[in-house]
Enzyme design. Structure first.
Site, PDB file in Angstrom:
ATOM      1  N   ARG A   1      -1.474  17.049 -21.369  1.00  0.00           N
ATOM      2  CA  ARG A   1      -0.257  17.528 -20.709  1.00  0.00           C
ATOM      3  C   ARG A   1       0.449  18.623 -21.521  1.00  0.00           C
ATOM      4  O   ARG A   1       1.073  19.524 -20.953  1.00  0.00           O
ATOM      5  CB  ARG A   1       0.711  16.361 -20.446  1.00  0.00           C
ATOM      6  CG  ARG A   1       1.915  16.775 -19.616  1.00  0.00           C
ATOM      7  CD  ARG A   1       2.829  15.609 -19.353  1.00  0.00           C
ATOM      8  NE  ARG A   1       2.288  14.675 -18.390  1.00  0.00           N
ATOM      9  CZ  ARG A   1       2.219  14.889 -17.082  1.00  0.00           C
ATOM     10  NH1 ARG A   1       2.641  16.028 -16.588  1.00  0.00           N
ATOM     11  NH2 ARG A   1       1.739  13.993 -16.267  1.00  0.00           N
TER      12      ARG A   1
ATOM     13  N   SER B   1       3.030  22.834 -13.438  1.00  0.00           N
ATOM     14  CA  SER B   1       1.795  22.304 -14.026  1.00  0.00           C
ATOM     15  C   SER B   1       1.566  20.910 -13.470  1.00  0.00           C
ATOM     16  O   SER B   1       2.525  20.215 -13.134  1.00  0.00           O
ATOM     17  CB  SER B   1       1.907  22.232 -15.545  1.00  0.00           C
ATOM     18  OG  SER B   1       2.838  21.230 -15.903  1.00  0.00           O
TER      19      SER B   1
ATOM     20  N   ASP C   1     -14.484  -1.391 -16.688  1.00  0.00           N
ATOM     21  CA  ASP C   1     -14.252  -1.016 -15.282  1.00  0.00           C
ATOM     22  C   ASP C   1     -13.300  -1.936 -14.510  1.00  0.00           C
ATOM     23  O   ASP C   1     -12.794  -1.557 -13.454  1.00  0.00           O
ATOM     24  CB  ASP C   1     -15.585  -0.957 -14.532  1.00  0.00           C
ATOM     25  CG  ASP C   1     -16.434   0.232 -14.949  1.00  0.00           C
ATOM     26  OD1 ASP C   1     -15.916   1.082 -15.683  1.00  0.00           O
ATOM     27  OD2 ASP C   1     -17.596   0.292 -14.537  1.00  0.00           O
TER      28      ASP C   1
ATOM     29  N   GLY D   1     -22.562  -1.958 -20.496  1.00  0.00           N
ATOM     30  CA  GLY D   1     -21.749  -1.035 -21.292  1.00  0.00           C
ATOM     31  C   GLY D   1     -20.878  -1.799 -22.273  1.00  0.00           C
ATOM     32  O   GLY D   1     -20.244  -2.781 -21.903  1.00  0.00           O
TER      33      GLY D   1
ATOM     34  N   MET E   1     -13.757   7.165 -16.359  1.00  0.00           N
ATOM     35  CA  MET E   1     -14.911   6.346 -15.953  1.00  0.00           C
ATOM     36  C   MET E   1     -14.565   5.439 -14.782  1.00  0.00           C
ATOM     37  O   MET E   1     -13.392   5.217 -14.466  1.00  0.00           O
ATOM     38  CB  MET E   1     -15.427   5.530 -17.128  1.00  0.00           C
ATOM     39  CG  MET E   1     -16.356   6.327 -18.018  1.00  0.00           C
ATOM     40  SD  MET E   1     -17.110   5.277 -19.250  1.00  0.00           S
ATOM     41  CE  MET E   1     -18.388   6.370 -19.866  1.00  0.00           C
TER      42      MET E   1
ATOM     43  N   ARG F   1     -16.392 -13.571 -31.495  1.00  0.00           N
ATOM     44  CA  ARG F   1     -15.755 -14.358 -32.560  1.00  0.00           C
ATOM     45  C   ARG F   1     -15.205 -15.675 -32.017  1.00  0.00           C
ATOM     46  O   ARG F   1     -15.386 -16.749 -32.608  1.00  0.00           O
ATOM     47  CB  ARG F   1     -14.636 -13.521 -33.179  1.00  0.00           C
ATOM     48  CG  ARG F   1     -13.744 -14.232 -34.178  1.00  0.00           C
ATOM     49  CD  ARG F   1     -12.653 -13.262 -34.630  1.00  0.00           C
ATOM     50  NE  ARG F   1     -11.708 -13.868 -35.536  1.00  0.00           N
ATOM     51  CZ  ARG F   1     -10.608 -14.502 -35.139  1.00  0.00           C
ATOM     52  NH1 ARG F   1     -10.352 -14.656 -33.846  1.00  0.00           N
ATOM     53  NH2 ARG F   1      -9.779 -14.999 -36.038  1.00  0.00           N
TER      54      ARG F   1
ATOM     55  N   ARG G   1     -17.648   3.994 -12.114  1.00  0.00           N
ATOM     56  CA  ARG G   1     -18.719   4.368 -11.183  1.00  0.00           C
ATOM     57  C   ARG G   1     -18.417   3.960  -9.754  1.00  0.00           C
ATOM     58  O   ARG G   1     -18.610   4.707  -8.814  1.00  0.00           O
ATOM     59  CB  ARG G   1     -19.993   3.635 -11.601  1.00  0.00           C
ATOM     60  CG  ARG G   1     -20.966   4.457 -12.341  1.00  0.00           C
ATOM     61  CD  ARG G   1     -22.182   3.642 -12.593  1.00  0.00           C
ATOM     62  NE  ARG G   1     -21.838   2.325 -13.154  1.00  0.00           N
ATOM     63  CZ  ARG G   1     -22.561   1.696 -14.037  1.00  0.00           C
ATOM     64  NH1 ARG G   1     -23.650   2.240 -14.478  1.00  0.00           N
ATOM     65  NH2 ARG G   1     -22.205   0.511 -14.494  1.00  0.00           N
TER      66      ARG G   1
ATOM     67  N   ASP H   1     -14.037  -4.418 -12.660  1.00  0.00           N
ATOM     68  CA  ASP H   1     -14.529  -4.540 -11.288  1.00  0.00           C
ATOM     69  C   ASP H   1     -15.195  -5.879 -10.977  1.00  0.00           C
ATOM     70  O   ASP H   1     -16.050  -5.952 -10.104  1.00  0.00           O
ATOM     71  CB  ASP H   1     -15.500  -3.393 -10.977  1.00  0.00           C
ATOM     72  CG  ASP H   1     -16.678  -3.354 -11.944  1.00  0.00           C
ATOM     73  OD1 ASP H   1     -16.653  -4.077 -12.956  1.00  0.00           O
ATOM     74  OD2 ASP H   1     -17.619  -2.593 -11.683  1.00  0.00           O
TER      75      ASP H   1
ATOM     76  N   ARG I   1     -28.826  -2.158 -21.278  1.00  0.00           N
ATOM     77  CA  ARG I   1     -29.001  -2.420 -19.847  1.00  0.00           C
ATOM     78  C   ARG I   1     -30.497  -2.686 -19.724  1.00  0.00           C
ATOM     79  O   ARG I   1     -31.295  -1.756 -19.756  1.00  0.00           O
ATOM     80  CB  ARG I   1     -28.579  -1.212 -19.019  1.00  0.00           C
ATOM     81  CG  ARG I   1     -27.110  -0.799 -19.233  1.00  0.00           C
ATOM     82  CD  ARG I   1     -26.692   0.235 -18.213  1.00  0.00           C
ATOM     83  NE  ARG I   1     -25.444   0.890 -18.562  1.00  0.00           N
ATOM     84  CZ  ARG I   1     -24.224   0.412 -18.319  1.00  0.00           C
ATOM     85  NH1 ARG I   1     -24.081  -0.746 -17.728  1.00  0.00           N
ATOM     86  NH2 ARG I   1     -23.146   1.094 -18.663  1.00  0.00           N
TER      87      ARG I   1
ATOM     88  N   THR J   1     -16.163  -5.568 -19.463  1.00  0.00           N
ATOM     89  CA  THR J   1     -16.453  -4.213 -18.980  1.00  0.00           C
ATOM     90  C   THR J   1     -15.137  -3.455 -18.885  1.00  0.00           C
ATOM     91  O   THR J   1     -14.119  -4.042 -18.506  1.00  0.00           O
ATOM     92  CB  THR J   1     -17.132  -4.219 -17.593  1.00  0.00           C
ATOM     93  OG1 THR J   1     -17.040  -2.903 -17.017  1.00  0.00           O
ATOM     94  CG2 THR J   1     -16.498  -5.189 -16.609  1.00  0.00           C
TER      95      THR J   1
ATOM     96  N   ASP K   1     -20.903  -6.684 -14.054  1.00  0.00           N
ATOM     97  CA  ASP K   1     -21.544  -7.322 -12.892  1.00  0.00           C
ATOM     98  C   ASP K   1     -23.061  -7.439 -13.026  1.00  0.00           C
ATOM     99  O   ASP K   1     -23.641  -8.462 -12.662  1.00  0.00           O
ATOM    100  CB  ASP K   1     -21.130  -6.653 -11.578  1.00  0.00           C
ATOM    101  CG  ASP K   1     -21.447  -5.169 -11.532  1.00  0.00           C
ATOM    102  OD1 ASP K   1     -21.763  -4.596 -12.593  1.00  0.00           O
ATOM    103  OD2 ASP K   1     -21.379  -4.583 -10.440  1.00  0.00           O
TER     104      ASP K   1
ATOM    105  N   LYS L   1       6.994  22.870  -9.032  1.00  0.00           N
ATOM    106  CA  LYS L   1       6.204  22.204 -10.085  1.00  0.00           C
ATOM    107  C   LYS L   1       5.144  23.194 -10.571  1.00  0.00           C
ATOM    108  O   LYS L   1       4.316  23.658  -9.796  1.00  0.00           O
ATOM    109  CB  LYS L   1       5.549  20.943  -9.526  1.00  0.00           C
ATOM    110  CG  LYS L   1       4.925  20.087 -10.591  1.00  0.00           C
ATOM    111  CD  LYS L   1       4.817  18.640 -10.151  1.00  0.00           C
ATOM    112  CE  LYS L   1       4.076  17.787 -11.152  1.00  0.00           C
ATOM    113  NZ  LYS L   1       4.546  17.871 -12.515  1.00  0.00           N
TER     114      LYS L   1
HETATM  115  O1  F6P Z   1     -19.790   0.038 -16.690  1.00  0.00           O
HETATM  116  C1  F6P Z   1     -18.990   0.673 -17.604  1.00  0.00           C
HETATM  117  C2  F6P Z   1     -19.238   2.158 -17.605  1.00  0.00           C
HETATM  118  O2  F6P Z   1     -18.490   2.679 -18.666  1.00  0.00           O
HETATM  119  C3  F6P Z   1     -18.918   2.893 -16.292  1.00  0.00           C
HETATM  120  O3  F6P Z   1     -17.562   3.148 -16.107  1.00  0.00           O
HETATM  121  C4  F6P Z   1     -19.740   4.136 -16.459  1.00  0.00           C
HETATM  122  O4  F6P Z   1     -20.032   4.699 -15.210  1.00  0.00           O
HETATM  123  C5  F6P Z   1     -20.970   3.637 -17.138  1.00  0.00           C
HETATM  124  O5  F6P Z   1     -20.594   2.485 -17.835  1.00  0.00           O
HETATM  125  C6  F6P Z   1     -21.639   4.597 -18.075  1.00  0.00           C
HETATM  126  O6  F6P Z   1     -22.770   3.981 -18.588  1.00  0.00           O
HETATM  127  P1  F6P Z   1     -23.677   4.530 -19.758  1.00  0.00           P
HETATM  128  O7  F6P Z   1     -22.936   4.375 -21.045  1.00  0.00           O
HETATM  129  O8  F6P Z   1     -24.892   3.662 -19.691  1.00  0.00           O
HETATM  130  O9  F6P Z   1     -23.946   5.960 -19.450  1.00  0.00           O
END
Ligand code: F6P
Length: 326
Positions: A158, A219, A131, A14, A173, A24, A175, A133, A75, A129, A106, A217
């Site tokens: 909001r 909202s 994420d 991604g 996002m 760069r 996963r 992660d 990918r 990435t 990863d 509260k």
């Molecule tokens: O790995 C980054 C990410 O943005 C994830 O958070 C998300 O689940 C995934 O890619 C979405 O991938 P794609 O753009 O291939 O649908």
């Protein structure tokens, strides 16, 4: 291992804001040290198909502020096969590329590891990435921008939530991890966050909402990480409705908005530091490592470890967030 004269750089998986700043930095520092640089297009697919072009000081100019990746990304299914990797090696050998810098998440690091093992070519990884992660870095390139984008979106949501006394479920996002969800939740003052790590059950969420209601509260905003085990934001909304949670509820899925846009200063600076360091690592004879930033200092982690270990979940931030969301 002889002197490295020609490096190849690619972005994979991604796209993430700050990847261009990393390209760069890699290209300019390599050129500074007298190396030739080839940009490999469309991630590993471009290596398999031979889509490569020389990068110059000027061709990587004016990209630092741009989201996405000038090298494009993919990918790659082809690179998962032995034949694909053989084709990739033939292409880089033909061009005289003798080391690689791989920018990605990863999956990309797994590809880097296997390619280095099979073809004994020095590879340096850069964590790119949204994420966050990857083990071996506190921050991946793109994460800070994604959190800021998500936060700005929630701030806008909001306004409607408050004006109409509504409950909003905002899906972000992530996963396999809730890093974006947790930080967005804290930054935007959400009442709850649903994540793969330490997941809250629907019953706990319902009870929390009832508690908030009893405290006047009117909202609320809940951040839902796409990978949380309760289902996506629409499913969570349905489950709350089935429990008779008395709310006028709306769902917003932020989706790829989080991956786009101009990178924040932090992402650009981290990408510059890590990208430049990747070249210095190669010059020092290092290989098979991912550059990261730990406790604000550049750090190296074997790629094998970066992909096989889980990045730490910020328990302390989560604890604080639960105490503040009242
Ligand atoms: O790995 C980054 C990410 O943005 C994830 O958070 C998300 O689940 C995934 O890619 C979405 O991938 P794609 O753009 O291939 O649908």
């Amino acid at each position: 291992m002889g002197e490295i004269k020609h490096i190849g750089v690619l972005t994979s998986g991604g796209d993430a804001p700050g990847m261009n700043a990393a390209i760069r930095a890699v290209a300019r520092n390599a050129i500074f040290h007298g190396m030739k640089v080839s940009g490999i297009f469309h991630g590993y697919n471009g290596m398999v198909r031979g889509e490569m072009e020389e990068l110059t000081l000027r061709s990587v100019g004016k990209i630092i502020s741009h989201g996405g990746t000038m090298l494009k990304s993919s990918r790659s299914e082809e690179f998962r096969t032995k034949e694909g990797r053989k084709q990739a090696f033939d292409h880089i050998q033909k061009l005289g590329i003798d080391a690689l810098v791989i920018i990605g998440g990863d999956g990309s690091m797994r590809g880097a590891k296997i390619f280095q093992e099979e073809y004994d070519i020095p590879v340096i990884g850069l964590p790119g990435t949204i994420d966050n992660d990857l083990f071996g870095t506190d921050f991946t390139i793109g994460f800070d921008t994604a959190v800021n984008v998500a936060m700005e979106c929630v701030d806008k949501i909001r306004d409607t939530a408050t004006s109409h006394d509504r409950l909003f479920l905002v899906e972000v996002m992530g996963r396999d991890t809730g890093h974006i969800a947790l930080r967005t939740s804290v930054a935007s003052g959400a009442v709850a966050v649903l994540m793969p790590e330490d997941p809250m059950t629907i019953k706990e969420l319902y009870d929390h909402l009832m508690y908030l209601k009893s405290n006047k509260k009117s909202s609320s905003i809940i951040i839902v990480a796409e990978g949380n085990p309760n289902g996506d934001a629409f499913e969570v909304a349905t489950k709350l409705k089935e429990m008779k949670a008395d709310y006028d509820t709306r769902v917003t899925v932020l989706g790829h908005i989080q991956r786009g846009g101009s990178p924040t200063a932090s992402d650009r600076i981290r990408a510059a530091e890590m990208g430049a360091h990747a070249i210095e690592c190669l010059l020092e004879g290092k290989r098979g490592v991912m550059v990261g930033i730990i406790n604000q200092k550049l750090a190296l982690t074997p790629i094998e470890k970066a992909v096989n270990m889980r990045s730490g979940f910020d328990q302390e931030l989560y604890r604080i967030s639960t105490q503040l969301s009242r």
